[in-house]
Design an enzyme around this catalytic site. Structure first.
Site, short mmCIF file in Angstrom:
data_model
loop_
_atom_site.label_atom_id
_atom_site.label_comp_id
_atom_site.label_asym_id
_atom_site.label_seq_id
_atom_site.Cartn_x
_atom_site.Cartn_y
_atom_site.Cartn_z
N TYR A 38 2.58 -10.34 6.78
CA TYR A 38 1.72 -10.59 5.62
C TYR A 38 2.25 -11.76 4.81
O TYR A 38 3.44 -12.07 4.84
CB TYR A 38 1.58 -9.33 4.75
CG TYR A 38 2.87 -8.79 4.17
CD1 TYR A 38 3.43 -9.31 3.00
CD2 TYR A 38 3.53 -7.74 4.81
CE1 TYR A 38 4.60 -8.80 2.47
CE2 TYR A 38 4.70 -7.22 4.29
CZ TYR A 38 5.23 -7.76 3.12
OH TYR A 38 6.40 -7.25 2.61
N ARG A 61 5.97 -12.89 5.82
CA ARG A 61 6.98 -11.88 6.19
C ARG A 61 6.60 -11.26 7.53
O ARG A 61 5.45 -10.89 7.76
CB ARG A 61 7.06 -10.78 5.11
CG ARG A 61 7.57 -11.31 3.78
CD ARG A 61 8.79 -10.56 3.26
NE ARG A 61 9.85 -10.41 4.24
CZ ARG A 61 10.55 -9.32 4.45
NH1 ARG A 61 10.31 -8.25 3.74
NH2 ARG A 61 11.50 -9.29 5.35
FE LIG Z 1 7.41 -5.26 2.87
#
Ligand SMILES: [Fe+2]
Length: 226
Positions: free
Chosen positions: A151, A159
């Site tokens: 995300y 990430r």
């Molecule tokens: Fe996280």
């Protein structure tokens, strides 16, 4: 209960007898300190990671052990179903019973059910996203969940897919994150790459068992002081 795929009967990667035998020989040869010093380093504490901004303080964790279903929901959560399991041990390799293992994570679209998550990806009404179990005498824990998606995290970048853990014992608290082998964002992630041994926080998804044919399996053992 059937065989627990990927789970060893004991926590320690090397048997006590094997360490004793090897260290006695090497101690005699002047190569190693006494066995007691070797034991002290037998299991490294699982590496810490940040709690992150999406710890679900506003809700209670699901305690069913299955995050892929919601009471009154319309079916199973979207995404690849996985079983995350492992043992919680102390540095001596002894199982830690009574440890509280919490996990929280994004859904299969990369979205947390948290008011501060600004990712426009959709929520999944059939996904819990936050669960807790308590280990028994064997230190074993298990969750049914889904593989989260990577995300966007603002200036930090993307990430990689990960599951957050908070493990509480009687004298230690461990906060960490578990990652997935093959994620293209693992190598660029500043949090994962900040630890001494990133590979120790990365799991390989194993094929499903005959008992749970829809669930791939991730084994993530945890070591803390208990
Ligand atoms: Fe996280």
């Amino acid at each position: 209960m059937g065989a627990r795929k990927g789970i060893q009967e004991e926590c320690q990667p090397v048997s006590r007898r094997a360490i004793l035998k090897a260290s006695a020989a090497m101690f005699a040869a002047g190569i190693l300190p006494p066995a007691s010093a070797v034991f002290a380093k037998a299991l490294e504490r699982t590496q810490d990671q940040i709690l992150g901004p999406f710890y679900p303080i506003m809700s209670e964790p699901d305690r069913s052990g299955d995050l892929t279903r919601v009471s009154g929901g319309s079916g199973r959560a979207k995404g690849q179903s996985i079983i995350v399991r492992g043992r919680v041990c102390n540095p001596d390799g002894k199982p830690v019973s009574g440890a509280e293992v919490e996990i929280w994570q994004a859904n299969a679209a990369g979205r947390y059910a948290h008011p501060d998550d600004t990712n426009p990806a959709p929520l999944d009404p059939n996904f819990q996203g936050f669960g807790a179990v308590t280990t028994g005498p064997d230190g074993f824990y298990q969750f049914k969940t889904i593989k989260p998606l990577h995300y966007p995290a603002g200036s930090i970048g993307i990430r990689p897919a990960h599951i957050h853990f908070d493990v509480r014992g009687r004298r230690d608290v461990l906060v960490t994150q578990m990652y997935f082998e093959g994620d293209p964002y693992n190598e660029k992630d500043s949090f994962l790459q900040s630890v001494l041994n990133p590979d120790a926080l990365i799991v390989k998804l194993l094929p499903p068992t005959a008992e749970e044919p829809e669930f791939m399996v991730a084994v993530f053992d945890i070591v803390f002081r208990g």
